[in-house]
Design a protein around this motif. Structure first.
Motif, PDB file in Angstrom:
ATOM      1  N   LEU A 199       0.860  -1.192  -0.051  1.00 17.08           N
ATOM      2  CA  LEU A 199       0.028   0.027  -0.045  1.00 17.08           C
ATOM      3  C   LEU A 199       0.903   1.080   0.056  1.00 17.08           C
ATOM      4  N   GLY A 249      -0.289  -4.717   3.045  1.00 16.51           N
ATOM      5  CA  GLY A 249      -1.673  -4.683   2.655  1.00 16.51           C
ATOM      6  C   GLY A 249      -2.161  -5.877   2.087  1.00 16.51           C
ATOM      7  N   ASN A 292      -5.346  -2.649   5.467  1.00 12.35           N
ATOM      8  CA  ASN A 292      -3.839  -2.612   5.881  1.00 12.35           C
ATOM      9  C   ASN A 292      -3.739  -3.663   7.069  1.00 12.35           C
ATOM     10  N   GLY A 344      -8.133   1.922  -2.909  1.00 10.46           N
ATOM     11  CA  GLY A 344      -6.962   2.045  -3.841  1.00 10.46           C
ATOM     12  C   GLY A 344      -6.945   1.614  -5.134  1.00 10.46           C
ATOM     13  N   VAL A 382      -3.050   3.879  -2.430  1.00 12.66           N
ATOM     14  CA  VAL A 382      -4.335   4.347  -1.505  1.00 12.66           C
ATOM     15  C   VAL A 382      -5.039   5.549  -1.846  1.00 12.66           C
TER      16      VAL A 382
END
Length: 255
Positions: free
Chosen positions: A205, A218, A234, A243, A253
């Motif tokens: 992420l 993530g 997360n 995202g 994200v």
């Protein structure tokens, strides 16, 4: 029994879509009822209206760069009109544009000495042909388009030249976005970028916070293609985020 005879001269203004009919005196022309002719001496024929519409359609096709083989069929024709004396001008418009493969109207506005007198409508169908990709077999979703399952042949198309898949290079790495049946023309709407992330895949992420790049581990919660937006979690915080898929391993994200 005698008939009153008159004629008109047609002036086609190609740049404006105007078709003007100006009186030039007595000569050979269509016969009509004298009583009617006393009040409506000008004849504007269906053939003249059709000539105007068809000329304008060809101009519009040329204007968008359409040079492919095409057929124009008159489906329903506007009736011949008997009009009052004066300078007659016909203006044609296409309120639904020129859709390929579907019936569309050509609407004529008829003016007498510059004043709107009446409207009339004809209907056309335009068929455009090109050599395009056609499925030789049933093609499953996510399957690549290749000479093993598709061929090139001439078909009626409903896309502009730049959007028509005329060879395999135009597929541009895309795959079948859904099931494509045998003998169906392959169009951009049937294709999609390949899935690069599956639900459950680990991803990185990335969050750009005012120029500071923050990275975290993530997990994808749904499949995704490049530039698609998916839900991710997360790993550290357990927070569910959204995202944009950057590649097979990275999600940027949003927010």
């Amino acid at each position: 029994m005698s008939f009153q005879r008159r004629t008109i001269t047609a002036i086609l203004c190609l740049w404006s879509g105007l078709f003007a009919f100006l009186w030039v005196g007595t000569a050979e022309a269509s016969a009509y009822n004298p009583a009617q002719g006393d009040h409506f001496p000008t004849i504007l024929s269906s053939a003249q209206l059709s000539a105007l519409a068809e000329q304008k359609i060809e101009e519009k096709l040329a204007g968008i760069g359409e040079t492919r083989r095409h057929e124009l069929r008159l489906q329903r024709v506007a009736s011949t009109m008997h009009l009052p004396a004066g300078e007659v001008t016909a203006v044609v418009e296409f309120p639904r544009g020129l859709p390929y493969g579907r019936e569309f109207p050509a609407v004529f506005a008829i003016y007498i000495d510059g004043v709107m007198h009446r409207k009339a409508t004809s209907y056309y169908q335009l068929t455009v042909y090109d050599r395009v990709l056609v499925a030789m077999t049933d093609i499953r979703a996510e399957e690549a388009i290749s000479p093993a399952n598709a061929r090139v042949e001439e078909r009626a198309v409903d896309t502009l030249p730049e959007l028509t898949l005329t060879d395999f290079a135009r597929v541009d790495g895309r795959v079948a976005g859904r099931y494509i049946r045998k003998d169906v023309t392959i169009t951009p709407s049937l294709l999609a970028m390949p899935l690069v992330i599956r639900a459950g895949n680990p991803v990185e992420l990335v969050l750009d916070a005012n120029g500071i790049v923050i990275r975290a581990e993530g997990v994808a919660l749904e499949p995704g293609r490049i530039d698609y937006t998916i839900r991710v979690r997360n790993v550290s915080s357990g927070k569910i985020l959204r995202g944009k898929v950057i590649d097979a391993h990275t999600v940027q994200v949003i927010g």
